[in-house]
Motif scaffolding. Structure first.
Motif, mmCIF file in Angstrom:
data_model
loop_
_atom_site.group_PDB
_atom_site.id
_atom_site.type_symbol
_atom_site.label_atom_id
_atom_site.label_comp_id
_atom_site.label_asym_id
_atom_site.label_seq_id
_atom_site.Cartn_x
_atom_site.Cartn_y
_atom_site.Cartn_z
ATOM 1 N N ALA A 44 55.504 18.293 40.181
ATOM 2 C CA ALA A 44 56.226 17.654 39.083
ATOM 3 C C ALA A 44 56.965 18.723 38.290
ATOM 4 O O ALA A 44 56.627 19.918 38.375
ATOM 5 N N PRO A 45 57.976 18.341 37.506
ATOM 6 C CA PRO A 45 58.718 19.323 36.710
ATOM 7 C C PRO A 45 57.826 20.204 35.836
ATOM 8 O O PRO A 45 58.076 21.405 35.707
ATOM 9 N N VAL A 68 60.606 25.895 28.797
ATOM 10 C CA VAL A 68 61.274 25.558 30.055
ATOM 11 C C VAL A 68 61.556 24.061 30.105
ATOM 12 O O VAL A 68 60.698 23.251 29.749
ATOM 13 N N ARG A 69 62.749 23.688 30.551
ATOM 14 C CA ARG A 69 63.130 22.288 30.720
ATOM 15 C C ARG A 69 63.568 22.062 32.154
ATOM 16 O O ARG A 69 64.546 22.666 32.605
ATOM 17 N N VAL A 70 62.843 21.221 32.873
ATOM 18 C CA VAL A 70 63.138 20.978 34.283
ATOM 19 C C VAL A 70 63.228 19.487 34.529
ATOM 20 O O VAL A 70 62.336 18.730 34.120
ATOM 21 N N THR A 71 64.282 19.037 35.206
ATOM 22 C CA THR A 71 64.413 17.641 35.603
ATOM 23 C C THR A 71 63.876 17.457 37.018
ATOM 24 O O THR A 71 63.664 18.430 37.754
ATOM 25 N N GLU A 72 63.686 16.212 37.408
ATOM 26 C CA GLU A 72 63.229 15.926 38.771
ATOM 27 C C GLU A 72 64.234 16.451 39.790
ATOM 28 O O GLU A 72 63.860 16.997 40.830
ATOM 29 N N ALA A 73 65.530 16.273 39.490
ATOM 30 C CA ALA A 73 66.567 16.740 40.415
ATOM 31 C C ALA A 73 66.540 18.261 40.541
ATOM 32 O O ALA A 73 66.719 18.810 41.644
ATOM 33 N N GLU A 74 66.319 18.958 39.431
ATOM 34 C CA GLU A 74 66.255 20.416 39.474
ATOM 35 C C GLU A 74 65.033 20.891 40.246
ATOM 36 O O GLU A 74 65.111 21.861 41.014
ATOM 37 N N LEU A 75 63.908 20.219 40.055
ATOM 38 C CA LEU A 75 62.703 20.567 40.811
ATOM 39 C C LEU A 75 62.959 20.416 42.304
ATOM 40 O O LEU A 75 62.602 21.299 43.103
ATOM 41 N N THR A 132 66.332 26.495 32.006
ATOM 42 C CA THR A 132 66.476 25.256 32.773
ATOM 43 C C THR A 132 66.095 25.445 34.234
ATOM 44 O O THR A 132 66.061 26.575 34.748
ATOM 45 N N GLY A 133 65.864 24.336 34.898
ATOM 46 C CA GLY A 133 65.571 24.392 36.321
ATOM 47 C C GLY A 133 66.721 24.963 37.123
ATOM 48 O O GLY A 133 66.515 25.659 38.129
#
Length: 203
Positions: A44-45, A68-75, A132-133
């Motif tokens: 998960a992010p 840290v900020r991560v989206t599902e798409a970035e992961l 960011t991711g």
């Protein structure tokens, strides 16, 4: 050169320290394609955020998972890059031709990386927040393409170990993923082999 170790856990539950030698190589131990999926850590992010806060990037400047900020798409993109780099890194370690698709994936992801900034009063170095991711993706990709260019990727010499690392030792002859694990096992086997042949040699 400074080291940065992660603690990995063996199937028997015992841990050992492992220095992969670079940020991109560090990312490889978080999982991978095919048979490596059983080692997946980035589900998960938030997992990527926590992983990053324990990564080599904190050696440059400290930060926490909350930064840290991560989206599902970035992961998903980071994991796809990791899986592509596995193929490239293995080819580097074995002296094989590099997979063009994998190299293309690395080249295409180098645009954006975390931004180091300095406090004008304290002069302390930190990272611009949030990280960011997409920046994580770029940092790993840039490190990976530099490794492709300069080489030095090795595979642990143990026949039952597939861990990869960058040989940053002064002598340039690092053989083992960790002396606590495969290096020590080799020493024990060599000692036993010498001990078993001593009676025959004495006759």
């Amino acid at each position: 050169m400074a080291t940065w170790t992660r603690t990995l856990t063996r199937p028997d539950g015992q841990g050992f320290r492992f220095d992969p030698g670079s940020f991109a190589m560090e990312l490889l131990v978080s999982g991978g394609p095919g048979e490596l999926r059983v080692f997946e850590e980035l589900h998960a992010p938030d997992d990527l955020a926590a992983w990053l806060a324990d990564s080599r990037l904190t050696a440059t400047a400290p930060f926490t998972a909350a930064d840290v900020r991560v989206t599902e798409a970035e992961l998903h993109a980071v994991k796809e890059l990791r899986d592509a780099f596995w193929g490239v890194a293995r080819a580097l370690a074995h002296g094989d031709d590099l997979p063009p698709v994998g190299v293309d994936a690395l080249n295409a992801a180098t645009a954006e990386t975390p931004r180091p900034v300095v406090d004008p009063v304290t002069r302390a170095l930190t990272w611009a927040k949030p990280i960011t991711g997409t920046q994580v993706l770029g940092a790993a990709a840039r490190d990976a393409v530099e490794l492709v260019a300069r080489g030095g990727v090795r595979e642990c010499s143990a026949s039952n170990c597939g861990l990869l690392f960058v040989d940053t030792s002064r002598s340039g002859n690092r053989r083992w993923c960790s002396m606590e694990r495969c290096g020590n096992r080799h020493k024990v086997r060599a000692h036993r082999a010498r001990h078993e042949t001593e009676p025959a040699d004495a006759q």
